[in-house]
Design a protein around this motif. Structure first.
Motif, PDB file in Angstrom:
ATOM      1  N   MET A 180      74.051  88.774  66.231  1.00  0.00           N
ATOM      2  CA  MET A 180      72.780  89.466  66.446  1.00  0.00           C
ATOM      3  C   MET A 180      72.114  88.976  67.731  1.00  0.00           C
ATOM      4  SD  MET A 180      71.149  89.667  62.641  1.00  0.00           S
ATOM      5  CE  MET A 180      69.714  90.545  63.203  1.00  0.00           C
ATOM      6  N   ALA A 181      72.135  87.676  67.956  1.00  0.00           N
ATOM      7  CA  ALA A 181      71.531  87.129  69.175  1.00  0.00           C
ATOM      8  C   ALA A 181      72.263  87.647  70.409  1.00  0.00           C
ATOM      9  CB  ALA A 181      71.551  85.607  69.137  1.00  0.00           C
ATOM     10  N   LEU A 182      73.583  87.715  70.348  1.00  0.00           N
ATOM     11  CA  LEU A 182      74.342  88.260  71.478  1.00  0.00           C
ATOM     12  C   LEU A 182      73.981  89.724  71.719  1.00  0.00           C
ATOM     13  CD1 LEU A 182      77.850  86.668  70.867  1.00  0.00           C
ATOM     14  CD2 LEU A 182      76.327  86.241  72.806  1.00  0.00           C
ATOM     15  N   SER A 183      73.734  90.455  70.657  1.00  0.00           N
ATOM     16  CA  SER A 183      73.379  91.869  70.788  1.00  0.00           C
ATOM     17  C   SER A 183      71.969  92.035  71.345  1.00  0.00           C
ATOM     18  CB  SER A 183      73.489  92.548  69.426  1.00  0.00           C
ATOM     19  OG  SER A 183      72.987  93.861  69.482  1.00  0.00           O
ATOM     20  N   PHE A 184      71.001  91.352  70.760  1.00  0.00           N
ATOM     21  CA  PHE A 184      69.613  91.524  71.192  1.00  0.00           C
ATOM     22  C   PHE A 184      69.331  90.868  72.540  1.00  0.00           C
ATOM     23  CE2 PHE A 184      68.597  91.938  66.489  1.00  0.00           C
ATOM     24  CZ  PHE A 184      68.402  93.301  66.552  1.00  0.00           C
ATOM     25  N   LEU A 185      70.024  89.807  72.861  1.00  0.00           N
ATOM     26  CA  LEU A 185      69.797  89.089  74.117  1.00  0.00           C
ATOM     27  C   LEU A 185      70.835  89.435  75.174  1.00  0.00           C
ATOM     28  CD1 LEU A 185      68.975  85.617  72.527  1.00  0.00           C
ATOM     29  CD2 LEU A 185      67.349  87.312  73.376  1.00  0.00           C
ATOM     30  N   ARG A 186      71.447  90.602  75.050  1.00  0.00           N
ATOM     31  CA  ARG A 186      72.567  90.961  75.932  1.00  0.00           C
ATOM     32  C   ARG A 186      72.178  91.048  77.401  1.00  0.00           C
ATOM     33  NH1 ARG A 186      71.797  95.566  72.604  1.00  0.00           N
ATOM     34  NH2 ARG A 186      70.841  97.312  73.703  1.00  0.00           N
TER      35      ARG A 186
ATOM     36  N   ILE B 121      65.424  98.347  76.156  1.00  0.00           N
ATOM     37  CA  ILE B 121      66.243  98.899  75.072  1.00  0.00           C
ATOM     38  C   ILE B 121      66.530  97.858  73.990  1.00  0.00           C
ATOM     39  CG2 ILE B 121      68.494  99.906  74.513  1.00  0.00           C
ATOM     40  CD1 ILE B 121      68.313 101.368  77.215  1.00  0.00           C
ATOM     41  N   PRO B 122      67.042  96.657  74.329  1.00  0.00           N
ATOM     42  CA  PRO B 122      67.259  95.659  73.265  1.00  0.00           C
ATOM     43  C   PRO B 122      65.955  95.218  72.600  1.00  0.00           C
ATOM     44  CG  PRO B 122      68.460  95.030  75.240  1.00  0.00           C
ATOM     45  CD  PRO B 122      67.583  96.178  75.601  1.00  0.00           C
ATOM     46  N   GLY B 123      64.866  95.148  73.367  1.00  0.00           N
ATOM     47  CA  GLY B 123      63.575  94.790  72.781  1.00  0.00           C
ATOM     48  C   GLY B 123      63.119  95.837  71.777  1.00  0.00           C
ATOM     49  N   GLY B 124      63.334  97.120  72.113  1.00  0.00           N
ATOM     50  CA  GLY B 124      63.004  98.191  71.173  1.00  0.00           C
ATOM     51  C   GLY B 124      63.862  98.131  69.927  1.00  0.00           C
ATOM     52  N   GLU B 125      65.138  97.789  70.099  1.00  0.00           N
ATOM     53  CA  GLU B 125      66.020  97.645  68.936  1.00  0.00           C
ATOM     54  C   GLU B 125      65.553  96.493  68.045  1.00  0.00           C
ATOM     55  OE1 GLU B 125      69.836  97.045  70.723  1.00  0.00           O
ATOM     56  OE2 GLU B 125      70.054  99.160  71.272  1.00  0.00           O
ATOM     57  N   PHE B 126      65.129  95.396  68.664  1.00  0.00           N
ATOM     58  CA  PHE B 126      64.641  94.252  67.898  1.00  0.00           C
ATOM     59  C   PHE B 126      63.360  94.613  67.144  1.00  0.00           C
ATOM     60  CE2 PHE B 126      62.402  90.153  67.463  1.00  0.00           C
ATOM     61  CZ  PHE B 126      63.391  89.405  66.846  1.00  0.00           C
TER      62      PHE B 126
END
Length: 164
Positions: A114-120, A52-57
């Motif tokens: 952003m890093a906290l969001s994508f790398l959660r 999911i975070p990878g798709g968002e990125f």
């Protein structure tokens, strides 16, 4: 006849795989071409992010604007220097990549959010990431030189200057 069926299956599999991964590949290429790095760096980060975070990125990178690429490059810098290897030579390497690509090399609070969001899914600590941002900026942010202070704030239009 069997070889024809197997060849058809292989071709269908390859085409299907390329279609399913085309967005991730395009997004990865946008960033790797700009930074002039191997796709391995971005692809490993995408795989570590999770689905999911990878798709968002990937969706974020597909906007393909200058600010999105700069922000994504900062997230990659945080991943490579905060998560993977925080040695100073690695920091210098990634900072020089951003500078060569003419992207902002200063980390802002927006980049850390952003890093906290994508790398959660990697669960980085917000306080540690903030301390890392401050340490990184202290190492690489150059303070502008102070302008010389004029001796007088009076300027004469006719070229006349008083004698001391």
């Amino acid at each position: 006849m069997i070889w024809l069926i197997l060849a058809t299956l292989v071709v269908v599999f390859i085409i299907g795989f390329r279609i399913l991964n085309s967005d991730a590949r395009r997004a990865s290429q946008a960033l790797t071409h700009r930074l002039n790095i191997e796709p391995l760096y971005v692809e490993s980060m995408l795989s570590q992010m999770g689905k999911i975070p990878g798709g968002e990125f990937v969706n974020y990178l597909l906007h393909n604007s200058e600010s999105h690429i700069g922000n994504a490059a900062s997230v990659l810098l945080i991943y490579q220097t905060f998560i993977i290897d925080d040695e100073e030579q690695n920091l210098v390497f990634w900072q020089s990549l951003l500078r060569k690509a003419r992207l902002p090399s200063e980390l802002t609070p927006t980049h850390t959010r952003m890093a906290l969001s994508f790398l959660r899914e990697l669960e980085p600590e917000a306080e540690e990431l903030s301390a890392f941002r401050q340490r990184y900026n202290a190492l690489f942010t150059v303070e502008p030189e102070l302008a010389p202070v004029p001796k007088s704030n009076v300027y004469y239009l006719d070229g006349f200057t008083p004698k001391n």
